[in-house]
Design an enzyme around this catalytic site. Structure first.
Site, PDB file in Angstrom:
ATOM      1  CG  ASP A 107      23.797  96.271 -35.935  1.00  0.00           C
ATOM      2  OD1 ASP A 107      24.419  96.523 -36.986  1.00  0.00           O
ATOM      3  OD2 ASP A 107      23.646  95.116 -35.502  1.00  0.00           O
ATOM      4  CD  GLU A 162      36.489  94.531 -33.864  1.00  0.00           C
ATOM      5  OE1 GLU A 162      37.473  93.903 -34.320  1.00  0.00           O
ATOM      6  OE2 GLU A 162      35.814  95.327 -34.534  1.00  0.00           O
ATOM      7  CG  ASP A 192      27.730 106.320 -39.096  1.00  0.00           C
ATOM      8  OD1 ASP A 192      27.749 105.255 -38.444  1.00  0.00           O
ATOM      9  OD2 ASP A 192      26.820 106.602 -39.894  1.00  0.00           O
TER      10      ASP A 192
HETATM   11  C1  LIG Z   1      27.242  97.459 -38.376  1.00  0.00           C
HETATM   12  S1  LIG Z   1      28.126  95.966 -38.177  1.00  0.00           S
HETATM   13  C2  LIG Z   1      29.804  96.530 -37.891  1.00  0.00           C
HETATM   14  C3  LIG Z   1      30.817  95.438 -38.120  1.00  0.00           C
HETATM   15  C4  LIG Z   1      32.288  95.890 -37.950  1.00  0.00           C
HETATM   16  N1  LIG Z   1      32.550  96.313 -36.589  1.00  0.00           N
HETATM   17  C5  LIG Z   1      32.614  96.982 -38.924  1.00  0.00           C
HETATM   18  O1  LIG Z   1      32.837  98.125 -38.483  1.00  0.00           O
HETATM   19  O2  LIG Z   1      32.666  96.688 -40.133  1.00  0.00           O
HETATM   20  C6  LIG Z   1      27.638  95.450 -36.556  1.00  0.00           C
HETATM   21  C7  LIG Z   1      28.090  94.049 -36.238  1.00  0.00           C
HETATM   22  O3  LIG Z   1      27.752  93.755 -34.897  1.00  0.00           O
HETATM   23  C8  LIG Z   1      27.228  92.443 -34.832  1.00  0.00           C
HETATM   24  N2  LIG Z   1      26.353  92.394 -33.660  1.00  0.00           N
HETATM   25  C9  LIG Z   1      25.151  92.980 -33.501  1.00  0.00           C
HETATM   26  N3  LIG Z   1      24.657  92.747 -32.286  1.00  0.00           N
HETATM   27  C10 LIG Z   1      25.579  91.988 -31.637  1.00  0.00           C
HETATM   28  C11 LIG Z   1      25.634  91.397 -30.343  1.00  0.00           C
HETATM   29  N4  LIG Z   1      24.637  91.540 -29.475  1.00  0.00           N
HETATM   30  N5  LIG Z   1      26.716  90.665 -30.020  1.00  0.00           N
HETATM   31  C12 LIG Z   1      27.738  90.483 -30.912  1.00  0.00           C
HETATM   32  N6  LIG Z   1      27.734  91.028 -32.151  1.00  0.00           N
HETATM   33  C13 LIG Z   1      26.672  91.763 -32.517  1.00  0.00           C
HETATM   34  C14 LIG Z   1      26.514  92.240 -36.153  1.00  0.00           C
HETATM   35  O4  LIG Z   1      26.362  90.884 -36.501  1.00  0.00           O
HETATM   36  C15 LIG Z   1      27.428  92.997 -37.111  1.00  0.00           C
HETATM   37  O5  LIG Z   1      28.422  92.177 -37.701  1.00  0.00           O
END
Ligand SMILES: C[S@@+](CC[C@H](N)C(=O)[O-])C[C@H]1O[C@@H](n2cnc3c(N)ncnc32)[C@H](O)[C@@H]1O
Length: 203
Positions: free
Chosen positions: A113, A38, A149
């Site tokens: 994101d 994941e 979403d």
């Molecule tokens: C909007 S959150 C969603 C977290 C989780 N998947 C959820 O649905 O609750 C996006 C996550 O992706 C991580 N993230 C963003 N860019 C990333 C990257 N390049 N590599 C790994 N993780 C990343 C962020 O730190 C964050 O925890």
């Protein structure tokens, strides 16, 4: 950027990648069993639950943020889940550094994101280069489960998949997803795409 700062930055990146490589060699299994990744696992809600449902699958979660990973690790410990593991890494460096003998059967990318502003689209994770890197790390016909979403991000990903020689969209039963962001954002839709051998897609 002045040359000394640039060299300093490069040195830091090299040191970080060397540490990541060492961690991955230690943590990733060498067996042929099922492996699930994941990317952007956040607080680990999905992966811990998934690992409980599939105790024979090795489940590995990465995220940029240490405090979210700490929360994921605590969740797995409380649930006494033995087949999950979490590590701080960016997706890009992870895919570059992971041992070339490890191939993923499934990859989940849930509520990444969305970077909704046009000038920020370049920061989105799921772009053509990422699809190419990921294809090299998948078992043949391995699947990615992507949920968002954000309608515009979803459409951009569909376009990327359709244009990429190694990936096709597939009509499969989606996994039920319950994460911090799925609860917060609601109305998410899942896309599933499958990694192809080069010949398969052109056939
Ligand atoms: C909007 S959150 C969603 C977290 C989780 N998947 C959820 O649905 O609750 C996006 C996550 O992706 C991580 N993230 C963003 N860019 C990333 C990257 N390049 N590599 C790994 N993780 C990343 C962020 O730190 C964050 O925890």
């Amino acid at each position: 950027m002045p040359m000394n700062l640039f060299l300093d930055y490069q040195q830091k990146v090299q040191t970080r990648k060397a540490a990541l490589l060492e961690s991955l060699q230690r943590l990733l299994p060498t067996h042929d069993g099922w492996k699930t990744l994941e990317i952007g696992c956040g607080h680990g809600d999905f992966l811990v639950h998934y690992a409980q449902q599939y105790p024979d699958r090795f489940c590995f979660g990465i995220d940029l943020l240490a405090h979210r990973l700490a929360s994921a690790t605590r969740k797995a410990q409380r649930a006494e889940v033995k087949n999950s593991c979490f590590l701080q890494a960016s997706a890009e460096e992870f895919l570059e550094c992971q041992p070339s003998s490890v191939f993923w059967n499934e990859v989940f990318i849930l509520y990444p994101d969305p970077w909704p502003k046009r000038r920020h689209h370049k920061h989105r994770l799921l772009q053509s280069e990422f699809f190419t890197l990921l294809a090299a790390r998948m078992v043949p016909r391995g699947c990615v489960y992507f949920e968002t979403d954000d309608v515009a991000y979803r459409e951009a990903v569909i376009k990327n998949v359709e244009q990429h020689p190694r990936w096709i969209l597939v009509d499969r039963e989606p996994y039920v997803v319950d994460t911090v962001f799925s609860r917060r954002m609601g109305q998410g839709q899942q896309l599933i795409f499958q990694c192809q051998n080069r010949e398969d897609k052109s056939a």
